[in-house]
Scaffold this active site. Structure first.
Site, PDB file in Angstrom:
ATOM      1  N   HIS A   1      -5.919   2.740   1.560  1.00 14.49           N
ATOM      2  CA  HIS A   1      -5.041   3.875   1.888  1.00 14.49           C
ATOM      3  C   HIS A   1      -5.512   4.633   3.138  1.00 14.49           C
ATOM      4  O   HIS A   1      -4.743   4.884   4.056  1.00 14.49           O
ATOM      5  CB  HIS A   1      -4.996   4.872   0.729  1.00 14.49           C
ATOM      6  CG  HIS A   1      -4.474   4.302  -0.550  1.00 14.49           C
ATOM      7  ND1 HIS A   1      -3.529   3.321  -0.577  1.00 14.49           N
ATOM      8  CD2 HIS A   1      -4.774   4.580  -1.843  1.00 14.49           C
ATOM      9  CE1 HIS A   1      -3.256   3.021  -1.843  1.00 14.49           C
ATOM     10  NE2 HIS A   1      -4.011   3.773  -2.624  1.00 14.49           N
TER      11      HIS A   1
ATOM     12  N   ASP B   1       0.905  -1.155   0.000  1.00 10.78           N
ATOM     13  CA  ASP B   1       0.000   0.000   0.000  1.00 10.78           C
ATOM     14  C   ASP B   1       0.944   1.206   0.000  1.00 10.78           C
ATOM     15  O   ASP B   1       1.571   1.514   1.016  1.00 10.78           O
ATOM     16  CB  ASP B   1      -0.881   0.001   1.246  1.00 10.78           C
ATOM     17  CG  ASP B   1      -1.884   1.139   1.215  1.00 10.78           C
ATOM     18  OD1 ASP B   1      -1.552   2.223   0.687  1.00 10.78           O
ATOM     19  OD2 ASP B   1      -3.010   0.957   1.709  1.00 10.78           O
ATOM     20  N   HIS B   2       1.076   1.847  -1.160  1.00 12.20           N
ATOM     21  CA  HIS B   2       2.155   2.835  -1.277  1.00 12.20           C
ATOM     22  C   HIS B   2       1.993   4.007  -0.320  1.00 12.20           C
ATOM     23  O   HIS B   2       2.945   4.726  -0.047  1.00 12.20           O
ATOM     24  CB  HIS B   2       2.305   3.312  -2.725  1.00 12.20           C
ATOM     25  CG  HIS B   2       1.218   4.211  -3.198  1.00 12.20           C
ATOM     26  ND1 HIS B   2       0.083   3.741  -3.791  1.00 12.20           N
ATOM     27  CD2 HIS B   2       1.086   5.548  -3.141  1.00 12.20           C
ATOM     28  CE1 HIS B   2      -0.697   4.758  -4.102  1.00 12.20           C
ATOM     29  NE2 HIS B   2      -0.111   5.868  -3.721  1.00 12.20           N
TER      30      HIS B   2
END
Lengths: 389, 513
Positions: free
Chosen positions: B262, B199-200
């Site tokens: 996110h 999950d950047h």
């Protein structure tokens, strides 16, 4: 982004140093400029302070270099800079101070982030006591760095007093006027009174990429056992500009680092020189001899005092590990070779940092660097042996 | 830090960055956008920064037929176009490209995995990569399970010779059932310790700074609870529309696309208790514990505490933009939400009674992600009601993107003979204080995976918990029509009016980021 320096309306001189007056002038500089109708004419500034930086300049001529340096430092680590210009050649007593701000501006021209600067000019007998004028000007309880390039190789009261104010002293062993003497004095300070000053050495920072690449060889499981079989180390370097016969501090420090980390001891076997190469013999744990060769290369423009290559060999295993800088000084090339079967090469960029950027990096370090101290101590042992041979 | 690095006496010292074991990174979906925009530029940067060793290689795998040299040329162009520096250092690139390979692979072809295995063995021999491998699944999500199955059956994720790790891109499932099924499928072939669900957002410096801010400073944590905090607002706003992804987005919507992954990751950092250590499991245990205390959404809570929206035509930065239903690939009668506001409540000692208002959407007024902690009013109005009404409550705002930083708002006396109070902001901005470029999230996350540190990756329980929380919202919204017909907010606004009305009904208001 570009940096602009803004001096106070008239670089105000005060008799002695009136701290409250200087602080008021600095506070006034943070006020946004106003139009005639009282509206704010320009965007406000953001005052940021992460440290105090005392900069020592031995002469006015150094100012241009320091200004450029502080432009870059402010961009990365804004804070309060106190520049002390000490004219030791003048017998006239003089103590003056003025203030200015140093701002980064955006492309739209609006002020953004500013650091502040106090310049003190001193000459004559007041030089010895000027540190008492600096202490009340420090931003409360923020770290204090002293940027004094050289280690005085004699007793210097001003240096000692400023070191007393500082949490950390930033030096540059590449710029040592007396490379061997200054390194020995630094080692002596570390040995006798390590709490006296914590040291950052810009030259040590320049060697981080070298050390990182050398260390990375031994991160590889297959190579790890070979670290205990190293029997030859060859260092090539460009001699210092100021003393061509001296071994460059970078060369001494890299050997000092390897010796202190790997437990190589100097056991009294006298070093010897043949032409441009100095030979030392160290002893590793278990009695293995490690031959050290420090080779001075012919002069190359702009490379005075820099490492050129470092080679480590484990002869019995037929292994060689090498890091070398390319001709342009922009890349580091590494090579790991074990016999004829295994050969890995790579090229990485060597960080192209200005002196200001290097100084900024040092200003981010607050912990005592015991690895550096051990490297200096080991390097000084080699120098001491050399001076006796 | 891996054991080998710890054993290396030359590694000690404050200046030497962590470096990784020798390894090969294999990217499935190597002809896709993510590979050229993010992954290869990030790997190139890791090489440039000396954060990976010389014994390092990258293999691109995808369906297209292509040779190694063609792939190298394409990736060089990609680094020149998408890396931060927008240029390629020729010598460094040549050195990097020697370890860059390409292999055509059909994701469901066992023969192709055999060829891949042979190539990786050859790379181990030639480049000393020691059998350590990271498999990065950047394919269509529907292929994740098949890719892992084939990796398992071909023995490529067997850890007898070197470690093997698999990075899985989002989305992780499309609902709770598919996420659970995917977890079951991949666990048939992989240990949990081999799985890195990326999950950047977790790779962003400012999300990581939330932990530092809360747990490295002594002054905030005593205030970080229901005694002092009135409510929390999390805004995750985009100005872009669906950017050519209309077909995908219309099946997903903002809750699946942004909130359950996110935003919940950011939220968990705000809500969690201090972990016992910075170990991956200790941190992830606290995050899941916090999310487990989230109050379930009932149909009534969805109706009363959540708002959905879809943008109509409007303008962004002065430029007219079409409505969602006019976007390419989007049905003209789409009921997919492009905006959602949800009110989260946590039933635990720390947060009981403190609402967390979350809003996320496309085509909003400004691109911003931030967490705003609003503190309670002073308990006694010493300065009189009228004067106090001029000042807003204390607020701590943690800006995650852009202009990363932290702002504290408090009241101060206006200089003069009369006592007047005004709000002032005390600002910390990363750019101003550190003057350094923040690292790309993918750089950090790829390096962490190579180093074997999963702290910033999502664990099985966290991905499933995210779905558990949002499923009642998705089900209620699928079963009912929106109160106001879509589109119900104008592109360039801050979302449907109902979000403002909802907070106003509770005596609060959205801050303007």
């Amino acid at each position: 982004m570009e940096t602009q320096t803004h001096n106070s309306s008239a670089a105000v001189s005060v008799s002695g140093i009136d701290v409250s007056k200087l602080e008021k002038e600095l506070a006034a500089m943070w006020q946004p400029a106003k139009n005639e109708d009282g509206t704010v004419a320009e965007a406000g500034t953001t005052r940021v302070c992460v440290l105090n930086l005392i900069v020592y300049a031995a002469q006015q001529e150094d100012r241009a270099e320091i200004d450029q340096l502080l432009d870059e430092v402010t961009e990365q680590t804004p804070g309060r800079s106190i520049i002390l210009v000490a004219d030791r050649d003048s017998a006239d007593a003089k103590l003056e101070a003025y203030v200015s701000t140093r701002c980064q501006t955006s492309s739209r021209g609006a002020k953004q982030v500013c650091g502040e600067q106090i310049t003190i000019e001193a000459s004559g007998p007041v030089i010895e006591t000027v540190s008492t004028a600096i202490e009340p000007l420090l931003m409360p309880d923020m770290p204090v760095f002293l940027w004094w390039k050289d280690i005085p190789h004699y007793e210097d009261k001003l240096f000692n007093r400023l070191v007393g104010l500082a949490d950390r002293v930033v030096i540059d062993s590449l710029a040592f006027d007396h490379p061997h003497e200054d390194l020995l004095r630094l080692a002596e300070i570390i040995r006798t009174n390590p709490q006296f000053m914590l040291v950052s050495d810009l030259n040590w920072g320049r060697m981080t990429a070298w050390r990182s690449l050398v260390a990375s060889f031994w991160d590889v499981d297959d190579y790890r056992p070979l670290l205990d079989q190293i029997d030859t180390v060859i260092v090539e370097y460009d001699p210092p500009d100021v003393a061509h016969s001296a071994i460059a501090p970078q060369a001494l420090l890299i050997i000092g680092w390897l010796a202190s980390r790997l437990g190589w001891q100097f056991l009294g076997q006298a070093p010897h020189s043949d032409g441009q190469t100095t030979h030392f013999t160290l002893q590793a744990l278990g009695g293995r001899e490690v031959k050290i060769e420090l080779r001075a290369l012919p002069d190359r423009e702009g490379r005075d005092g820099w490492l050129a290559s470092l080679t480590l060999r484990a002869t019995q295993a037929g292994a060689e590990f090498r890091v070398a800088m390319n001709e342009a000084g922009t890349k580091l090339e590494t090579e790991a070779r074990i016999g004829d079967a295994h050969h890995v090469e790579r090229v990485v960029a060597y960080e192209q940092k200005t002196e200001g950027q290097r100084l900024s990096r040092e200003l981010g370090l607050l912990l005592r660097d015991r690895i550096y101290e051990a490297a200096v101590t080991a390097a000084a042992q080699l120098l001491a042996a050399l001076s006796q041979s | 830090m891996s054991a080998t690095v710890m054993d290396n006496p030359l590694r000690a010292g404050v200046r030497l960055e962590r470096t990784a074991d020798p390894c090969t990174v294999i990217i499935f979906g190597a002809t896709g956008d993510l590979t050229k925009r993010k992954l290869v530029p990030a790997l190139y940067r890791l090489v440039q920064e000396r954060l990976v060793p010389g014994e390092f290689a990258v293999v691109g795998a995808a369906r297209s037929e292509m040779g190694h040299d063609d792939f190298r040329a394409k990736m060089k162009d990609a680094v020149a176009q998408f890396s931060e520096a927008k240029r390629v250092d020729e010598e460094v690139w040549d050195s990097f490209a020697q370890g860059l390979y390409y292999l055509p692979v059909n994701i469901d072809s066992p023969d192709d995995y055999k060829k891949l295995s042979d190539l990786l063995d050859q790379i181990d021999r030639e480049r000393g990569t020691q059998g350590n491998r990271v498999f990065y699944l950047s394919t269509a999500p529907a292929l994740y399970a098949e890719a892992v199955k084939q990796l398992g059956q071909s023995g490529l994720v067997n850890q007898e010779k070197g470690w093997r790790r698999v990075i899985i891109e989002k989305p992780f499932g499309t609902d709770l059932a598919t996420a659970k099924q995917l977890n079951r499928d991949i666990h048939e072939h992989l240990e949990e310790s081999q799985i890195y669900r990326i999950d950047h957002y977790l790779g962003k410096e400012t999300v990581q700074n939330l932990m530092i801010f809360r747990f490295a400073n002594g002054i905030y944590e005593p205030l970080w609870n229901r005694q002092y905090i009135d409510h929390v607002q999390i805004t995750n706003a985009e100005t872009v529309g669906v950017e050519g992804r209309g077909g995908y987005y219309d099946k997903a919507g903002v809750v699946r696309d942004m909130i359950q992954n996110h935003v919940f990751q950011v939220l968990s950092h705000v809500v969690m208790e201090p972990p016992a250590s910075l170990g991956a499991e200790a941190v992830r245990d606290e995050k899941i514990k916090a999310m487990m205390s989230a109050r379930p959404f009932t149909a009534e809570r969805v109706r009363n505490e959540c708002v959905r929206g879809q943008y109509g035509a409007g303008s962004i930065n002065g430029k007219p933009v079409p409505g969602y239903r006019e976007e390419e690939g989007v049905p003209k009668d789409s009921t997919t939400e492009t905006f959602a506001m949800v009110t989260m409540r946590f039933d635990n000692w720390r947060w009981s009674g403190v609402p967390f208002y979350i809003r996320s959407g496309k085509r909003l007024a400004k691109r911003v992600t931030e967490v705003a902690i609003q503190f309670k009013d002073a308990p006694h109005q010493l300065f009189g009601r009228e004067m106090m009404e001029q000042v807003a409550p204390n607020q701590l705002v943690i800006r995650i993107q852009p202009d990363e930083g932290i702002t504290l708002r408090f009241g101060a006396k206006v200089p003069g003979q009369v006592t007047r109070i005004r709000d002032v902001n005390m600002d910390f901005r990363y750019g101003a204080s550190f003057g350094v470029q923040l690292a790309e999230a993918y750089e950090r996350l790829l390096l962490d995976c190579i180093l074997g540190d999963p702290t910033l990756y999502a664990r099985t329980d966290m991905t499933e918990r995210g779905w558990e929380i949002v499923m009642p919202i998705l089900e209620e919204w699928a079963a009912t029509k929106a109160e106001a017909p879509f589109p119900n907010y104008e592109a360039g606004s801050w979302g449907p009016q109902a979000t403002h009305d909802l907070l106003a009904s509770q005596g609060r208001r959205w801050r303007r980021p």
